[in-house]
Design a protein around this motif. Structure first.
Motif, PDB file in Angstrom:
ATOM      1  N   ASP A 154      40.027  36.651  39.059  1.00 34.49           N
ATOM      2  CA  ASP A 154      39.350  37.947  39.019  1.00 34.49           C
ATOM      3  C   ASP A 154      37.908  37.750  38.583  1.00 34.49           C
ATOM      4  OD1 ASP A 154      38.578  40.541  38.791  1.00 34.49           O
ATOM      5  OD2 ASP A 154      40.419  41.208  37.783  1.00 34.49           O
ATOM      6  N   LEU A 155      36.973  38.026  39.508  1.00 34.94           N
ATOM      7  CA  LEU A 155      35.557  37.840  39.186  1.00 34.94           C
ATOM      8  C   LEU A 155      34.874  39.186  38.987  1.00 34.94           C
ATOM      9  CD1 LEU A 155      34.588  35.025  41.727  1.00 34.94           C
ATOM     10  CD2 LEU A 155      35.482  34.791  39.404  1.00 34.94           C
ATOM     11  N   GLY A 156      35.619  40.150  38.491  1.00 33.09           N
ATOM     12  CA  GLY A 156      35.036  41.464  38.265  1.00 33.09           C
ATOM     13  C   GLY A 156      35.089  42.306  39.521  1.00 33.09           C
ATOM     14  N   SER A 157      33.975  42.333  40.249  1.00 32.57           N
ATOM     15  CA  SER A 157      33.939  43.213  41.414  1.00 32.57           C
ATOM     16  C   SER A 157      34.697  42.621  42.608  1.00 32.57           C
ATOM     17  CB  SER A 157      32.487  43.478  41.810  1.00 32.57           C
ATOM     18  OG  SER A 157      31.813  42.249  41.911  1.00 32.57           O
ATOM     19  N   ILE A 158      34.896  41.309  42.636  1.00 35.22           N
ATOM     20  CA  ILE A 158      35.702  40.722  43.713  1.00 35.22           C
ATOM     21  C   ILE A 158      36.806  39.850  43.117  1.00 35.22           C
ATOM     22  CG2 ILE A 158      33.937  40.693  45.531  1.00 35.22           C
ATOM     23  CD1 ILE A 158      33.478  37.747  44.772  1.00 35.22           C
ATOM     24  N   VAL A 159      37.854  39.632  43.934  1.00 37.89           N
ATOM     25  CA  VAL A 159      38.913  38.725  43.503  1.00 37.89           C
ATOM     26  C   VAL A 159      39.030  37.595  44.514  1.00 37.89           C
ATOM     27  CG1 VAL A 159      40.240  40.449  42.247  1.00 37.89           C
ATOM     28  CG2 VAL A 159      40.650  40.100  44.696  1.00 37.89           C
TER      29      VAL A 159
END
Ligand SMILES: Nc1ncnc2c1ncn2[C@@H]1O[C@H](COP(=O)(O)OP(=O)(O)OP(=O)(O)O)[C@@H](O)[C@H]1O
Ligand SMILES: [Mg+2]
Lengths: 288, 239
Positions: free
Chosen positions: A130-135
């Motif tokens: 999980d990179l915040g705005s994208i996974v």
């Protein structure tokens, strides 16, 4: 953000796709054979990984080089004993032979394993980063990383070993290679074996991501073909670029046209590319 | 300086149904430079191809250091110390000078150290190659490519070096240099069988000469004897 996510999804499978294609490219570049069997070999590698996981609980991402190694031996034997006999014959004959072998292997696998789609179900599931705005799906990243490691190993082998030099020599000038003491038939056999190694490894890597079935083999063959032509035949960097390019194109194709047309967009772009750059993005003679 | 390194008796060979060499008899003595001359199409290249296992024999025998190598593969000829520098050099495109030289050592089993030492010996013998060791070998000048082809042959550590067309297409200055180098190679212990269309160069370099005509070895003799023969001069020197 959607576009960024779609881009990342595509890049995440890039190394896996490169791995699918690089063996096909090697065999085409060195032996001048379009190996129609390649897709079935990928599926076979997938089954090996599936059963290794089912019976021994081996993780397919770690099993990949082992699947490749087992199939390497079979590939060397197949080339030396069968395909070698038609090496000097016209292109169409070798195409026909590998097409026949493809039918044989697909139908054998149908008889043994049925057409049911199978997939390695990892427990615990790999999940996502999980990179915040994208996974980023973890299974694809693992496959891509292992794929790139194997491709790098192949590149180093070809570039820095006597055997790698011999492969290039045989590709460029059979008689000159023979005069240097290179056993041409054996070199062809091992080069083909390396192609099979990469196919088997790729199959194991994708067994936890994509469904495995004999009827899927043509799809993997098409991917390998498109990647090689996009990237340019006969070069490892070409297969890598082509792999990432196809990943991204498919990802956007699925978004724009629906998942069932993902590969359609790739073929359309391929035709456009061929009109502009017939040798692909990095195409050149030989293989290195 | 004594002993027979290569002995060819009644050799016949060709391509498929086409017979090209009808009867070749020749001998290369240890430590000698032997030349094979003859007009275009006489079958010199074809004979050399048979002498390195590329063409099967129809008839006859090939002895290398007394061992019968009729019907042997190219690998076996290399293993028994016969290296062939082919007509047209045939360097491998896409590989550097270094990689081409390393391929010359493909069948050697005496270890990395010995191979590395020989590589440095080649760079000392041909300093031009040392400057260009990372360059794609086939992008060099004709003379440099010939140096590379000879060095690649020598990397097999052969007892006998077969050279097909040493001077073809090269400037006289380069040829002189190659001639000097080959004399050194012979002094270092490698015997040479040289096919050469320039009879002047062949007679200058060789100790012993064979003449081939229409697939047969028709004459032989010491170089000075052949050089003094007016019929040879008339037939092959264009005067
Ligand atoms: N691959 C081949 N297939 C059939 N015939 C061939 C082949 N190569 C050479 N020949 C024929 O064999 C004969 C001898 O050719 P070869 O190349 O051995 O002559 P050569 O003495 O080396 O000539 P040159 O001085 O021109 O190099 C020629 O008549 C040639 O046409
Ligand atoms: Mg010739």
């Amino acid at each position: 953000m959607l576009w960024l996510q779609v881009l990342v999804n595509g890049l995440a499978v890039g190394g896996l796709y490169a791995c699918i294609a690089v063996g096909f490219s090697l065999v085409w570049g060195v032996l001048n054979i379009i190996n129609i069997l390649h897709g079935s070999l990928i599926v076979l590698g997938g089954y090996l990984a599936f059963f290794a996981h089912q019976y021994w609980g081996i993780n397919p991402f770690l099993f990949a080089p082992l699947a490749g190694a087992v199939m390497f031996a079979g590939g060397v034997a197949l080339q030396y004993c069968v395909i070698n006999h038609v090496m000097a014959r016209p292109f169409l004959i070798t195409l026909l032979l590998t097409f026949g072998l493809n039918l044989f292997l697909d139908n054998s696998m149908l008889a043994l394993f049925s057409a049911d789609y199978r997939k390695v179900l990892l427990n615990p599931a790999p999940g996502v980063f999980d990179l915040g705005s994208i996974v980023v799906p973890a299974d694809r990243i693992y496959a891509t990383l292992v794929g790139l490691v194997l491709i790098s190993a192949l590149a180093l082998l070809l570039r820095f070993t006597q055997f790698g030099r011999a492969i290039i020599a045989v590709r460029m000038d059979r008689d000159a290679a023979a005069l240097l003491g290179v056993n041409v038939r054996w070199t062809y056999a091992v080069a083909f074996g390396l192609g099979v190694f990469m196919a088997g490894s790729a199959g194991a890597l994708l067994s936890a991501i994509f469904p495995i079935s004999p009827v899927a083999s043509a799809g993997y063959l098409s991917k390998a073909f498109v990647i090689c032509v996009i990237g340019g035949l006969g070069s490892i960097p070409g297969a890598v670029i082509g792999g990432f390019a196809l990943g991204v194109i498919e990802s956007f194709g699925a978004l724009l046209l629906g998942p069932e047309h993902a590969l359609t967009l790739a073929f359309v772009l391929l035709i456009a590319l061929l009109a502009v750059r017939p040798s692909g993005l990095l195409g050149r003679q030989g293989f290195a | 300086m004594t002993g027979t390194l290569l002995k060819v008796e009644g050799l016949e060979t060709g391509y498929g149904d086409i017979q090209v060499v009808w009867r070749a008899d020749l001998e290369v003595r240890q430590g000698a430079i032997t030349a094979l001359i003859g007009s275009n199409g006489a079958g010199k290249t074809t004979l050399l191809r048979a002498l390195s296992g590329l063409l099967p024999l129809r008839n006859g025998a090939i002895f290398v250091s007394g061992r019968d190598l009729a019907g042997a593969s190219p690998q076996q000829f290399v293993e028994h110390g016969v290296a062939h520098v082919p007509e047209g050099r045939r360097l491998i495109t896409g590989l550097s000078v270094h990689d081409n030289l390393m391929l010359g050592a493909y069948r050697r089993k005496d270890g990395k150290q010995a191979i590395r030492a020989d590589l440095e010996r080649m760079y000392a013998l041909f300093p031009r190659l040392a400057e260009r060791r990372r360059q794609d070998a086939t992008t060099m000048s004709g003379g440099e490519q010939q140096m590379c082809a000879i060095a690649r042959g020598l990397m097999a550590a052969p007892g006998l070096l077969l050279i097909d067309e040493l001077s073809l297409g090269l400037a006289p200055a380069i040829v002189d240099q190659l001639v000097t180098t080959l004399e050194r190679v012979r002094a270092d212990g490698t015997s040479i069988l040289l096919v050469e269309q320039d009879v002047g160069i062949a007679l200058e370099l060789a100790d012993f000469v064979y003449v081939m005509d229409q697939g047969r070895t028709v004459r032989n003799g010491p170089a000075d004897e052949i050089a003094a023969d007016p019929s040879i001069i008339a037939a092959y020197m264009g005067t």
